[in-house]
Design a protein around this motif. Structure first.
Motif, short mmCIF file in Angstrom:
data_model
loop_
_atom_site.label_atom_id
_atom_site.label_comp_id
_atom_site.label_asym_id
_atom_site.label_seq_id
_atom_site.Cartn_x
_atom_site.Cartn_y
_atom_site.Cartn_z
N GLY A 59 3.05 62.24 52.55
CA GLY A 59 3.44 63.54 53.04
C GLY A 59 4.60 63.61 54.07
N GLY A 60 4.94 64.98 54.12
CA GLY A 60 6.22 64.94 55.01
C GLY A 60 6.84 66.24 54.90
N ILE A 61 7.86 66.64 55.82
CA ILE A 61 8.50 67.71 55.66
C ILE A 61 9.97 67.52 55.59
CG2 ILE A 61 9.23 69.60 57.15
CD1 ILE A 61 6.40 69.66 58.39
N ILE A 62 10.70 68.12 55.04
CA ILE A 62 12.42 68.03 55.02
C ILE A 62 12.71 69.66 55.54
CG2 ILE A 62 14.44 67.70 53.94
CD1 ILE A 62 12.77 65.55 53.66
N ASN A 63 13.29 69.55 56.73
CA ASN A 63 13.35 70.90 57.40
C ASN A 63 15.13 71.02 57.62
OD1 ASN A 63 13.49 73.00 59.31
ND2 ASN A 63 12.17 72.46 60.52
N ALA A 64 15.64 71.86 56.95
CA ALA A 64 17.00 72.17 56.90
C ALA A 64 17.29 73.49 57.83
CB ALA A 64 17.74 72.04 55.63
N SER A 65 17.22 73.35 59.26
CA SER A 65 17.60 74.18 60.00
C SER A 65 16.52 75.63 59.56
CB SER A 65 18.88 74.95 60.04
OG SER A 65 19.94 73.92 60.48
N GLY A 66 15.20 75.18 59.45
CA GLY A 66 14.06 76.31 59.47
C GLY A 66 13.89 76.61 57.89
N ASP A 67 14.80 76.06 57.02
CA ASP A 67 14.50 76.05 55.70
C ASP A 67 13.86 74.70 55.25
OD1 ASP A 67 15.85 78.66 55.82
OD2 ASP A 67 17.56 77.72 54.60
N LEU A 68 12.34 74.92 54.92
CA LEU A 68 11.83 73.45 54.88
C LEU A 68 10.89 73.54 53.56
CD1 LEU A 68 8.45 74.01 55.60
CD2 LEU A 68 9.72 74.59 57.88
N THR A 69 10.72 72.22 52.99
CA THR A 69 9.80 72.03 52.21
C THR A 69 8.69 70.88 52.54
OG1 THR A 69 9.52 71.32 49.63
CG2 THR A 69 11.21 70.30 50.99
N THR A 70 7.37 71.07 52.00
CA THR A 70 6.46 70.12 52.54
C THR A 70 5.74 69.44 51.32
OG1 THR A 70 4.44 71.53 52.77
CG2 THR A 70 5.95 71.72 54.41
N TRP A 71 5.03 68.27 51.72
CA TRP A 71 4.04 67.73 50.71
C TRP A 71 2.97 66.94 51.28
CZ3 TRP A 71 8.36 65.61 52.11
CH2 TRP A 71 8.75 64.30 52.16
N GLY A 72 1.81 66.85 50.88
CA GLY A 72 0.68 65.88 51.62
C GLY A 72 0.31 66.79 52.75
N THR A 73 0.07 65.85 53.78
CA THR A 73 -0.51 66.13 55.35
C THR A 73 -0.04 65.55 55.95
OG1 THR A 73 -2.40 64.84 55.34
CG2 THR A 73 -2.92 66.97 54.26
N LYS A 74 -0.22 65.53 57.25
CA LYS A 74 0.07 64.79 58.73
C LYS A 74 -0.77 63.65 58.38
CE LYS A 74 0.87 66.30 62.69
NZ LYS A 74 0.69 67.25 63.82
N ALA A 75 -0.14 62.54 59.43
CA ALA A 75 -0.94 61.15 59.43
C ALA A 75 -2.48 61.59 59.84
CB ALA A 75 -0.29 60.18 60.33
N THR A 76 -2.63 62.46 60.81
CA THR A 76 -4.14 62.92 61.11
C THR A 76 -5.02 63.61 60.11
OG1 THR A 76 -3.36 64.85 62.06
CG2 THR A 76 -3.12 63.04 63.36
N GLY A 77 -4.35 63.95 58.97
CA GLY A 77 -5.07 64.77 57.89
C GLY A 77 -4.93 66.12 58.09
N GLU A 78 -4.05 66.63 58.99
CA GLU A 78 -3.64 67.95 59.27
C GLU A 78 -2.70 68.74 58.05
OE1 GLU A 78 -3.36 68.93 63.84
OE2 GLU A 78 -2.23 67.37 63.29
N LYS A 79 -2.81 69.93 57.79
CA LYS A 79 -2.15 70.49 56.86
C LYS A 79 -1.04 70.91 57.54
CE LYS A 79 -5.22 71.56 52.77
NZ LYS A 79 -5.76 72.61 51.99
N TRP A 80 0.31 71.03 56.87
CA TRP A 80 1.42 71.75 57.37
C TRP A 80 1.06 73.32 57.56
CZ3 TRP A 80 3.44 67.49 59.29
CH2 TRP A 80 3.56 66.35 58.63
#
Length: 332
Positions: A194-215
């Motif tokens: 899981g993770g986020i690539i955030n380019a100055s507010g333009d972002l893409t995500t996959w999976g969840t946080k380590a706690t299981g939270e969705k982005w």
């Protein structure tokens, strides 16, 4: 983080990656890449592994920059621009395909998105020095070399040719999203859960946080960015925003955005921000600019015809408008 679209995270559900969630950590690094602020967040078994994976993402983004940067004189893009009006340039399949996709977006947006915008003369100044409108002739001449239809692609030879001297292409309205997509794909291939690539507010995500939270992304009240209208999930998805919060001019009591219509040479008016939601950050990045230029009505009509793409628009009067798939009330 861009104004109007604020990022928040809220407990949504718990998932398992085959290892106790307590054993995962969230690792984040902020740095400057492609001339802008990138924030890379990954979920990993340990901090050490997390930072190794972030380094992989940084390497991939840097690799993309070396291909598409018009500031790097040795990049393939710079070579295409240098050979404009002279000869075709053989390029990598990766860049060739990116240009092909860019042209497809140009066609679907009737030229509101156009990578040949880089050919535009810089007659509009947003540094406070401009006190009168350019002449009609100046505006017309400023866009004379623009036109995605002019780009000559040879699929067999893998060449790109700009037929007019002085023509240029640039990836400022799609490059960050493409780089984010590529970094995300690389990390997924390496098993990063899981993770986020955030380019100055333009972002893409996959999976969840380590706690299981969705982005989740919070749509903020344009009159008070600390107040949230609604939470929208960006699970395995992306979002990009174009806005005129800081760069604009006022001439004859009319506000003009720094985002200029490549078809007319005039700055856009009537919109404060556009946020696009879709699977690919590349598409979000390009469409956010295009819808800003097309305007609220035409832009939303186009988005409503596209599967898997949604939009939230804040107009010049701070009213919220949304595409048909966005499920929140915009009462203010």
């Amino acid at each position: 983080m861009k104004p109007q679209i604020a990022l928040f995270f809220s407990l949504f559900c718990l998932l398992s990656f085959g290892q106790s969630r307590e054993d995962y950590v969230t690792v984040k690094r902020t740095l400057k890449l492609m001339g802008t602020r990138f924030e890379i967040t990954v979920v990993a078994q340990t901090e050490e592994i997390g930072y190794i994976n972030i380094d992989l993402a940084v390497s991939e983004i840097t690799r993309i920059e070396k291909i598409i940067s018009s500031w790097d004189k040795e990049s393939e893009t710079s070579l295409i621009n240098a050979k404009a009006g002279i000869e075709p340039v053989k390029v990598s399949p990766e860049l060739f395909q990116l240009i092909e996709r860019a042209i497809m977006i140009s066609k679907s947006t009737d030229g509101a998105f156009d990578i040949t915008y880089a050919s535009m003369d810089n007659i509009w100044k947003f540094d406070g020095s401009m006190d009168k409108m350019p002449t009609d002739a100046e505006i017309k001449n400023s866009v004379a070399k623009i036109g995605f239809q002019k780009i000559v692609l040879n699929a067999e030879e893998q060449t790109v040719y700009l037929p007019e001297a002085g023509m240029c292409i640039g990836f400022g309205a799609i490059g960050k999203g493409y780089a984010a997509d590529r970094a995300k794909s690389l990390l997924i291939s390496k098993g990063v859960p899981g993770g986020i690539i955030n380019a100055s507010g333009d972002l893409t995500t996959w999976g969840t946080k380590a706690t299981g939270e969705k982005w989740l992304v919070g749509i903020a009240n344009p009159l008070s960015k600390d107040k949230v209208f609604s939470w929208l999930p960006v699970v395995e998805s992306s979002v990009a925003t174009s806005g005129n919060y800081e760069k604009y001019i006022i001439l004859n009591k009319k506000k003009y955005s720094h985002i200029i219509d490549p078809r007319t040479g005039f700055p856009t008016t009537g919109i404060s921000s556009v946020s696009i939601f879709a699977n690919q950050a590349e598409l979000c990045d390009a469409l956010a600019t295009a819808v800003f230029i097309m305007g609220k009505d035409v832009g939303l009509h186009m988005i409503n015809q596209m599967d898997g793409v949604e939009a939230v628009i804040v107009d010049g009067e701070n009213k919220i408008h949304k595409s048909s798939g966005i499920m929140f009330e915009s009462n203010q």
